[in-house]
Motif scaffolding. Sequence first.
Motif, short mmCIF file in Angstrom:
data_model
loop_
_atom_site.label_atom_id
_atom_site.label_comp_id
_atom_site.label_asym_id
_atom_site.label_seq_id
_atom_site.Cartn_x
_atom_site.Cartn_y
_atom_site.Cartn_z
N TYR A 1 34.88 26.39 94.55
CA TYR A 1 35.68 27.36 93.78
C TYR A 1 36.46 26.65 92.68
CZ TYR A 1 34.77 31.57 96.43
OH TYR A 1 34.16 32.66 96.96
N ARG A 2 37.00 25.49 93.04
CA ARG A 2 37.83 24.78 92.05
C ARG A 2 37.00 24.38 90.82
NH1 ARG A 2 39.45 18.80 91.88
NH2 ARG A 2 40.77 18.84 90.05
N VAL A 3 35.87 23.74 91.07
CA VAL A 3 35.11 23.24 89.91
C VAL A 3 34.50 24.41 89.12
CG1 VAL A 3 34.63 20.97 90.93
CG2 VAL A 3 32.98 22.81 91.23
N TYR A 4 34.12 25.46 89.81
CA TYR A 4 33.54 26.62 89.12
C TYR A 4 34.59 27.25 88.19
CZ TYR A 4 30.98 31.02 88.53
OH TYR A 4 30.30 32.10 88.01
N SER A 5 35.83 27.27 88.68
CA SER A 5 36.89 27.93 87.90
C SER A 5 37.45 27.05 86.80
CB SER A 5 38.05 28.33 88.82
OG SER A 5 37.55 28.99 89.95
N SER B 1 34.23 23.23 82.81
CA SER B 1 33.19 23.92 82.03
C SER B 1 31.81 23.34 82.37
CB SER B 1 33.48 23.78 80.53
OG SER B 1 33.66 22.41 80.22
N PHE B 2 31.77 22.02 82.69
CA PHE B 2 30.50 21.39 83.06
C PHE B 2 29.91 22.07 84.30
CE2 PHE B 2 28.22 18.51 85.85
CZ PHE B 2 27.29 17.93 85.01
N LYS C 1 28.96 25.85 83.90
CA LYS C 1 27.70 26.05 83.20
C LYS C 1 26.52 25.71 84.12
CE LYS C 1 25.62 24.57 78.83
NZ LYS C 1 24.92 23.31 78.91
N ARG C 2 26.63 24.55 84.80
CA ARG C 2 25.55 24.12 85.70
C ARG C 2 25.26 25.17 86.78
NH1 ARG C 2 23.99 18.56 86.47
NH2 ARG C 2 23.38 18.14 84.34
N MET C 3 26.36 25.67 87.35
CA MET C 3 26.18 26.62 88.46
C MET C 3 25.58 27.93 87.95
SD MET C 3 29.50 25.89 90.81
CE MET C 3 29.75 24.31 91.58
N LYS C 4 26.06 28.35 86.81
CA LYS C 4 25.52 29.60 86.21
C LYS C 4 24.02 29.44 85.94
CE LYS C 4 28.23 32.98 85.02
NZ LYS C 4 28.98 33.88 84.20
N GLU C 5 23.68 28.26 85.36
CA GLU C 5 22.26 28.02 85.05
C GLU C 5 21.41 28.05 86.33
OE1 GLU C 5 22.95 25.14 81.15
OE2 GLU C 5 22.40 24.22 83.08
N ALA C 6 22.01 27.60 87.43
CA ALA C 6 21.26 27.56 88.69
C ALA C 6 21.33 28.92 89.42
CB ALA C 6 21.82 26.45 89.58
N GLY C 7 21.97 29.89 88.80
CA GLY C 7 22.09 31.21 89.42
C GLY C 7 22.96 31.18 90.66
N PHE C 8 23.95 30.28 90.65
CA PHE C 8 24.79 30.08 91.84
C PHE C 8 26.21 30.58 91.58
CE2 PHE C 8 27.94 27.61 94.04
CZ PHE C 8 27.48 27.58 95.35
N GLY D 1 34.31 13.22 80.21
CA GLY D 1 33.97 14.65 80.19
C GLY D 1 33.98 15.31 81.55
N LEU D 2 33.79 14.51 82.62
CA LEU D 2 33.78 15.12 83.95
C LEU D 2 35.12 14.98 84.67
CD1 LEU D 2 30.24 14.24 85.40
CD2 LEU D 2 31.13 16.43 84.66
N ILE D 3 36.06 14.31 84.03
CA ILE D 3 37.36 14.12 84.69
C ILE D 3 38.16 15.41 84.57
CG2 ILE D 3 39.56 12.84 84.63
CD1 ILE D 3 37.94 10.34 84.04
N MET D 4 38.60 15.94 85.71
CA MET D 4 39.23 17.26 85.71
C MET D 4 40.75 17.22 85.63
SD MET D 4 36.91 19.55 88.26
CE MET D 4 38.08 20.89 88.17
#
Length: 433
Positions: A29-33, A36-37, A40-47, A76-79
């Motif tokens: 939930y945290r990374v999805y919210s 942006s990386f 996008k990845r999860m959306k592309e995977a239909g997840f 870029g991946l540091i949150m």
Amino acid sequence: MRCWDPRIEEMPVADLRKLQFKLLKTLVYRVYSFSSFYHKRMKEAGFHPDDINSLEDITRLPFMHKKDLRDTYPDGLIMSEQEELVRYHVSSGTTGKPTVVGYTKNDIYNWTESLARALTSAGIGRGDVMQVSYGYGLFTGGLGLHYGAERIGATVLPTSVGNTERQIELMQDLGTTAIACTPSYFLHIMEVAEKMGVSIKNDTLLRAGVFGAEPWSLETRKRIEDATGIKAYDIYGTSEISGPLFTECYVQKGIHVWGDMFLTEVIDPKTGEAVEDGERGELVFTTLHKYALPLIRYRIGDLSIMDSEPCDCGRTHPRIMKILGRTDDMLIIRGINVFPSQVESVLMNIPEVGDHWEILVDRKGPLDMMTVRVELTERGFSDKIGDLMKLKKKVSKELKGVLNIAAEVDLVEPGTIPRSMGKAKRVTDNRKV
Ligand code: DLL
């Protein structure tokens, strides 16, 4: 002390899985919210994070690779915001663009806690003098072990790498009982000690070593233990998931990977499908606590075997067996897969062979040629050509028996092959140049 944190380390497996599920859901939930990386990845995977209804649902998430860290260099991946970060470590970048890892205060706390559990499980603690002979600086080995050893109340001797004679003098003068360095550097320390007339077995208090950051075989362990009388423990980790994190316990039957901090999967590197416990595959880690740089289904590239059964020591967390090597370490010689660790296992079983060796690969016309340069021990080195020829034949035969491929064997005098202070460079593949 038996366990650093018995409540966690001996937690019933069912409770551990429940905890992992809770942490995984929070992470997703945290990374999805907030990233942006990942979004996008999860959306592309239909997840969608709601799709996580059991631990097994993790397989619905896409894998991550080192390339993702490189493509988003430096951060870029540091949150976390920069002001929340207390440290950076950066990989050497010898095999490509470097990767940057950022840590919050709590990330350092958890990393240190992981090592505190690990070192305690190897019987190290208060009263020990721990010589940290990993490099300090951008590499995670020195500072990681430094913090871990201090947390358990050991006295740290932060020698870092190099200046080996001084390391040995300090080991004697300050009563080092445990050392942390690469196995290849420890072999060098053993050699220099011998030249100085110091017997590690009889003239020092050293009783344990935590060796890792590079592959090393059980045969090398036996050599180290037999020659010095110490217990040699394996330590594993990678900078992306913090640094050195996990070690073997005193039972020495695999490395404990703390399940409350990391979810570990082993997959077939070709298909990406999970392999069974006991089968070899590529390690995949999901970080359950890391705040600044969380990673989900990160393919490390290291090959190992998992054992999820509780250990004889009482710890319930999964164990991984000795790392065979990296998927990208594997050499393909005339179509046959060769791992440098197989070569090491063969060589370290031959008494005339010294501790140092290297593999050179060339292409002659269409043919791959592999040469194994092997340094002999003082005893194994003879000036009689007949003896050397016999030994060369023996080494070739044993290598062929294991590798299924003929390698040219080049026997060289003691002291010929360059010594390493950090990670040893065992392979020179001139085909790539
Ligand atoms: O080598 C962290 C570390 C420091 C581990 C000190 C242990 C002790 P990196 O520089 O990112 O981090 O390299 C990680 O080293 O993917 C493996 O290929 C290899 N490696 C690390 N430990 C072992 C080990 C540190 N015990 C890469 N056996 C990993 C085999 C190891 N290979």
